[in-house]
Design an enzyme around this catalytic site. Structure first.
Site, PDB file in Angstrom:
ATOM      1  N   GLU A  28      -4.931 -11.348  -9.417  1.00 22.39           N
ATOM      2  CA  GLU A  28      -3.807 -10.686  -9.278  1.00 22.39           C
ATOM      3  C   GLU A  28      -3.377 -10.001 -10.834  1.00 22.39           C
ATOM      4  O   GLU A  28      -3.084  -8.989 -10.977  1.00 22.39           O
ATOM      5  CB  GLU A  28      -2.511 -11.505  -8.808  1.00 22.39           C
ATOM      6  CG  GLU A  28      -1.006 -10.808  -9.018  1.00 22.39           C
ATOM      7  CD  GLU A  28      -0.801  -9.459  -8.308  1.00 22.39           C
ATOM      8  OE1 GLU A  28      -1.735  -9.014  -7.653  1.00 22.39           O
ATOM      9  OE2 GLU A  28       0.387  -8.887  -8.666  1.00 22.39           O
TER      10      GLU A  28
ATOM     11  N   ARG B  40       6.728   6.171  -4.182  1.00 25.38           N
ATOM     12  CA  ARG B  40       5.678   6.309  -3.140  1.00 25.38           C
ATOM     13  C   ARG B  40       4.080   6.902  -3.827  1.00 25.38           C
ATOM     14  O   ARG B  40       3.111   6.698  -3.207  1.00 25.38           O
ATOM     15  CB  ARG B  40       5.876   6.894  -1.991  1.00 25.38           C
ATOM     16  CG  ARG B  40       7.156   6.408  -1.072  1.00 25.38           C
ATOM     17  CD  ARG B  40       7.749   7.334  -0.361  1.00 25.38           C
ATOM     18  NE  ARG B  40       6.639   7.306   1.053  1.00 25.38           N
ATOM     19  CZ  ARG B  40       6.599   6.679   2.074  1.00 25.38           C
ATOM     20  NH1 ARG B  40       7.446   5.660   2.219  1.00 25.38           N
ATOM     21  NH2 ARG B  40       5.760   6.973   2.948  1.00 25.38           N
TER      22      ARG B  40
ATOM     23  N   HIS C 289     -22.087 -17.778 -14.001  1.00 18.27           N
ATOM     24  CA  HIS C 289     -23.169 -17.147 -13.212  1.00 18.27           C
ATOM     25  C   HIS C 289     -23.170 -15.607 -13.432  1.00 18.27           C
ATOM     26  O   HIS C 289     -23.375 -14.791 -12.539  1.00 18.27           O
ATOM     27  CB  HIS C 289     -22.768 -17.204 -11.788  1.00 18.27           C
ATOM     28  CG  HIS C 289     -22.811 -18.975 -11.459  1.00 18.27           C
ATOM     29  ND1 HIS C 289     -23.968 -19.611 -11.237  1.00 18.27           N
ATOM     30  CD2 HIS C 289     -21.827 -19.864 -11.230  1.00 18.27           C
ATOM     31  CE1 HIS C 289     -23.700 -20.953 -11.075  1.00 18.27           C
ATOM     32  NE2 HIS C 289     -22.415 -21.068 -10.973  1.00 18.27           N
TER      33      HIS C 289
ATOM     34  N   LYS D 261      -3.111  -6.098 -11.911  1.00 16.78           N
ATOM     35  CA  LYS D 261      -1.734  -5.655 -12.580  1.00 16.78           C
ATOM     36  C   LYS D 261      -2.286  -4.837 -13.747  1.00 16.78           C
ATOM     37  O   LYS D 261      -1.996  -3.760 -14.205  1.00 16.78           O
ATOM     38  CB  LYS D 261      -0.861  -6.784 -13.115  1.00 16.78           C
ATOM     39  CG  LYS D 261       0.073  -7.288 -11.930  1.00 16.78           C
ATOM     40  CD  LYS D 261       0.994  -6.208 -11.437  1.00 16.78           C
ATOM     41  CE  LYS D 261       1.475  -6.418 -10.132  1.00 16.78           C
ATOM     42  NZ  LYS D 261       0.474  -6.000  -8.863  1.00 16.78           N
TER      43      LYS D 261
ATOM     44  N   ASN E  63       2.957  14.100   6.533  1.00 17.17           N
ATOM     45  CA  ASN E  63       2.308  12.849   5.851  1.00 17.17           C
ATOM     46  C   ASN E  63       1.219  12.300   6.695  1.00 17.17           C
ATOM     47  O   ASN E  63       1.389  12.253   7.731  1.00 17.17           O
ATOM     48  CB  ASN E  63       3.510  11.986   5.665  1.00 17.17           C
ATOM     49  CG  ASN E  63       3.137  10.695   4.840  1.00 17.17           C
ATOM     50  OD1 ASN E  63       1.951  10.690   4.398  1.00 17.17           O
ATOM     51  ND2 ASN E  63       4.219   9.817   4.639  1.00 17.17           N
ATOM     52  N   GLY E  64       0.035  12.127   6.077  1.00 20.82           N
ATOM     53  CA  GLY E  64      -1.089  11.490   6.762  1.00 20.82           C
ATOM     54  C   GLY E  64      -2.140  12.157   6.878  1.00 20.82           C
ATOM     55  O   GLY E  64      -2.258  13.360   5.723  1.00 20.82           O
TER      56      GLY E  64
ATOM     57  N   TRP F  67       0.942  13.460  -1.949  1.00 14.27           N
ATOM     58  CA  TRP F  67      -0.171  12.894  -2.622  1.00 14.27           C
ATOM     59  C   TRP F  67      -1.431  13.200  -2.174  1.00 14.27           C
ATOM     60  O   TRP F  67      -1.544  12.937  -0.789  1.00 14.27           O
ATOM     61  CB  TRP F  67       0.243  11.328  -2.327  1.00 14.27           C
ATOM     62  CG  TRP F  67      -0.516  10.323  -3.055  1.00 14.27           C
ATOM     63  CD1 TRP F  67      -0.420   9.775  -4.157  1.00 14.27           C
ATOM     64  CD2 TRP F  67      -1.709   9.702  -2.669  1.00 14.27           C
ATOM     65  NE1 TRP F  67      -1.419   8.948  -4.581  1.00 14.27           N
ATOM     66  CE2 TRP F  67      -2.298   8.484  -3.577  1.00 14.27           C
ATOM     67  CE3 TRP F  67      -2.669   9.721  -1.331  1.00 14.27           C
ATOM     68  CZ2 TRP F  67      -3.228   8.005  -3.345  1.00 14.27           C
ATOM     69  CZ3 TRP F  67      -3.629   8.845  -1.229  1.00 14.27           C
ATOM     70  CH2 TRP F  67      -4.130   7.740  -2.230  1.00 14.27           C
TER      71      TRP F  67
ATOM     72  N   CYS G   6       2.619  10.377   0.658  1.00 10.62           N
ATOM     73  CA  CYS G   6       3.662  11.495   0.520  1.00 10.62           C
ATOM     74  C   CYS G   6       5.287  10.951   1.033  1.00 10.62           C
ATOM     75  O   CYS G   6       5.093  10.101   1.570  1.00 10.62           O
ATOM     76  CB  CYS G   6       3.199  12.730   1.745  1.00 10.62           C
ATOM     77  SG  CYS G   6       1.596  13.230   1.562  1.00 10.62           S
TER      78      CYS G   6
ATOM     79  N   LYS H  82       2.881   3.641  -3.302  1.00  6.36           N
ATOM     80  CA  LYS H  82       3.571   2.395  -3.276  1.00  6.36           C
ATOM     81  C   LYS H  82       3.409   1.826  -1.554  1.00  6.36           C
ATOM     82  O   LYS H  82       3.211   0.893  -1.325  1.00  6.36           O
ATOM     83  CB  LYS H  82       5.058   2.462  -3.225  1.00  6.36           C
ATOM     84  CG  LYS H  82       5.908   1.236  -2.970  1.00  6.36           C
ATOM     85  CD  LYS H  82       5.628   0.185  -4.019  1.00  6.36           C
ATOM     86  CE  LYS H  82       6.597  -1.075  -3.877  1.00  6.36           C
ATOM     87  NZ  LYS H  82       5.823  -2.142  -4.660  1.00  6.36           N
TER      88      LYS H  82
ATOM     89  N   GLU I  74      -4.044  -1.356 -12.747  1.00  7.96           N
ATOM     90  CA  GLU I  74      -3.347  -0.284 -12.213  1.00  7.96           C
ATOM     91  C   GLU I  74      -2.362   0.093 -13.085  1.00  7.96           C
ATOM     92  O   GLU I  74      -1.944   1.245 -12.936  1.00  7.96           O
ATOM     93  CB  GLU I  74      -2.576  -0.863 -10.840  1.00  7.96           C
ATOM     94  CG  GLU I  74      -1.782  -1.864 -10.916  1.00  7.96           C
ATOM     95  CD  GLU I  74      -1.069  -2.249  -9.541  1.00  7.96           C
ATOM     96  OE1 GLU I  74      -1.458  -1.434  -8.532  1.00  7.96           O
ATOM     97  OE2 GLU I  74      -0.585  -3.406  -9.433  1.00  7.96           O
TER      98      GLU I  74
END
Ligand code: M6R
Length: 627
Positions: free
Chosen positions: A500, A27, A523, A504, A98-99, A74, A2, A622, A507
């Site tokens: 990485e 964010r 394996h 990318k 927020n939280g 969010w 948020c 973010k 996401e």
């Protein structure tokens, strides 16, 4: 996560709040809302979806007052919808939060039994109820916030306003960041300085359990017990231009292009060019340590190099992309400085009861400096008596403030949710740190240090060359998006780069992707390979090259379509691959910085071609300020 913005001042609060929320879009959010003073009441407007939906609803709305609060949500408790959007309003008290309130069920039951009725499914609305009840007794919003704080468990930061005190805004921080911008006759309160820099560069950072009381254009900061605190006012050297797209289609693409500069800026403060040696300027590992036998020797040491030379174990802790940078650090530190390194995902580290022996150094990496799990891991490390060093991009962020030593990515504001330039800056810093540690422990000679430093100093120019793949990926994206999935593979220091690259793609393009150590292929993952599977093999010419080549043969024999990244004009790789991308010749230590760029471009272009929101991928934030 948020975003919060509050404003008091002579400008139209609606404009400042919307502009601030826009700058906090990175964010991640799913709905938004404002409550702005008009004719003695806080008028609330909320909308599900993007800020443009809220902006449409606000068009033509008259707001006469000088005070307002706003929020991008969010979702945690309750689906994304207008009814769950903030601000929440109960009996004249409006609140943004927020939280997460962890004792949500308990509070909800208690409020329900005393007759409260709820208009949302959120934990945040409960705080508005508690405040409305409290303010009936205190008749003062500040005192009401003080009264409610002990009833809440979890991590939560709030802004509250009350119609009976139309010049007053109260902000409280416990966990998610809150900063105050102190302008000339105006105050902005926000989750991040990016929402403030257009109005003022004078910033006050709230710490946990601090309450800010804004009364008109003046403010005070207090402890949760109400004691006044003297808080420093920091002057930022950022300006609003730093957070514009500068002609690029997306922030992410702009940030990919800014990477050579980001690396140069990360390196610059720490290299003595005359002596060609690393100096780790301003790292400041000089805070007294309280653990007895473990750090007595460290305490007596004269400087950072001496202190670090006594380190016997390094832990590198982070989340997501920062974690992969930490894994690169492991290869570098162990190989160059010969110190054992453990890497851990912060959310695992904080709960796995880690054994942190004496003379341990815990390095935490976080672009935002606010990631809840990383912050908790840092606090755990400090309680265990370890030396701590943070690598952050956002100065004065919570992690930066709490760690003993500091290295800064110096990447500039990173807006795209997918981290790019902060990652390469971190790779440059862990290069420097490994060389410094190696030198401090006598692990490398001056000549070796010079050679590695020269390689690092050459990377910004080499990165510029790799950026030319932008065009290639833009054209190839249409073909690449058709694969069922992508397997990224590499060995050694490039193995984290494979992970990485996969992150990318996941996401941004929402495609299934995995990063594997190439030697692990037989394996299990080999079973996945057929002509619908794209293989991206990172195979620069280093000590692992021959073995990686064998893995490439295995993948090709199973029908996998291969993009390989190698050094220079590599005929072998060209023969084995459908597409070959050449990287400049470099030391193994800096290959990850070069190799990650094509992987970022691949994810960016495939996602863009699929029509996805590249800067704000779905479901992601973010700054992950809740665990
Ligand atoms: O701000 P931090 O570096 O602590 O963030 C850690 C992760 O949340 C972050 O790297 C995340 O994985 C990004 N979406 C990666 O692009």
């Amino acid at each position: 996560m948020c975003g919060i913005v509050g404003y008091y001042g002579p400008r139209a609060p609606k404009d400042v709040i919307l502009d601030g929320l826009k700058r906090l879009e990175y964010r991640g959010y799913d709905s938004a809302g404002v409550a702005i003073l008009h004719d003695g009441e806080f008028k609330r407007v909320r909308a599900s979806g993007k800020l443009s939906e809220l902006a449409k609803k606000l068009e033509g709305e008259p707001f006469g007052g000088r005070l307002g609060i706003g929020h991008t949500r969010w979702a945690t408790h309750g689906v994304p919808s207008e009814r769950n959007a903030h601000p929440h309003k109960v009996e004249g008290v409006s609140l943004v939060h927020n939280g997460i309130i962890e004792n949500y069920q308990e509070i909800r039951e208690e409020l329900r039994s005393s007759g409260a009725e709820f208009t949302s499914d959120t934990d945040s609305e409960l705080v508005a109820h508690l405040l409305a009840r409290e303010v009936r007794g205190t008749n003062d919003l500040f005192a009401a916030v003080q009264g409610v704080i002990p009833k809440l468990k979890g991590a939560y930061s709030i802004l509250a306003v009350w119609e009976k005190q139309p010049e007053v805004l109260v902000a409280f921080k416990n966990g998610p960041p809150l900063v105050l911008g102190v302008g000339d006759g105006e105050i902005v309160v926000a989750s991040d300085v990016q929402a403030i820099v257009s109005y003022t560069n004078k910033i006050v950072y709230l710490e946990d359990f601090e309450i800010a009381l804004v009364q008109g254009a003046s403010y005070g900061v207090y402890s949760d017990k109400g004691e006044p605190l003297r808080k420093p006012v920091h002057t930022l050297n950022w300006n609003a231009d730093a957070v514009e797209k500068a002609g690029f289609r997306h922030f992410m693409l702009k940030e990919i292009y800014e990477q050579p500069r980001a690396v140069a800026q990360a390196i610059a403060p720490h290299v003595d060019l005359d002596r060609m040696t690393v100096r780790l300027a301003g790292v400041g590992m000089d805070v007294p340590y309280d653990r007895l036998e473990a750090v007595d020797a460290l305490k007596d040491s004269e400087n950072t190099a001496e202190r670090l030379s006594l380190v016997e174990r390094v832990f590198v802790i982070a989340c997501g992309t920062s974690f992969y940078a930490g894994q690169v650090a492991k290869y570098l530190i162990e190989s160059l400085a010969k110190v054992p390194v453990e890497t851990d995902i912060a959310s695992e580290f904080r709960y796995r009861e880690p054994v942190i022996p004496p003379r341990s150094l815990v390095v935490v990496i976080s672009q935002s400096g606010e990631t809840a799990d990383t912050l908790a891991a840092l606090r755990l490390a400090k309680r265990a008596g370890a030396m701590t060093l943070s690598i952050c991009n956002v100065r004065r962020s919570s992690i930066d403030r709490e760690a003993q030593g500091h290295l800064y990515m110096n990447s500039g504001a990173e807006i795209g949710v997918a981290s790019t330039k902060a990652f390469v800056s971190t790779l440059a810093l862990v290069n420097l740190f490994s060389l410094f540690l190696a030198r401090a422990r006598g692990g490398i000679t001056a000549d070796q240090e010079r050679r590695h430093l020269e390689a690092l100093l050459a990377t910004p120019a080499q990165m510029e060359a790799v950026l030319s793949y932008d065009k290639w990926f833009a054209e190839a994206a249409e073909r690449l998006k058709g694969y069922r999935g992508v397997l990224y593979m590499a060995r050694g220091v490039n193995f984290p780069i494979a992970m990485e690259g996969a992150l990318k793609l996941k996401e941004l393009a929402y495609m299934h992707a995995e990063g594997y150590a190439a030697g692990e292929m037989k394996h299990g993952p080999l079973a996945l390979i057929d002509e619908r599977m794209l293989i991206v093999m990172v195979a620069p010419t280093d000590q692992h090259y021959e073995k990686t080549l064998s893995n490439l043969e295995e993948a090709r024999a199973r029908g996998g379509h291969i993009i390989s990244l190698g050094t220079g004009d590599n005929q072998e790789l060209k023969r084995l691959s459908r597409y070959y991308l050449s990287l400049p010749k470099a030391e193994w230590t800096v290959n990850p910085i070069l190799a990650v760029i094509p992987l970022q471009l691949l994810a960016y272009h495939v996602a863009d071609n699929l029509g996805h929101d590249v800067d704000q991928p779905r479901n992601l934030a973010k700054s992950v300020t809740v665990e």
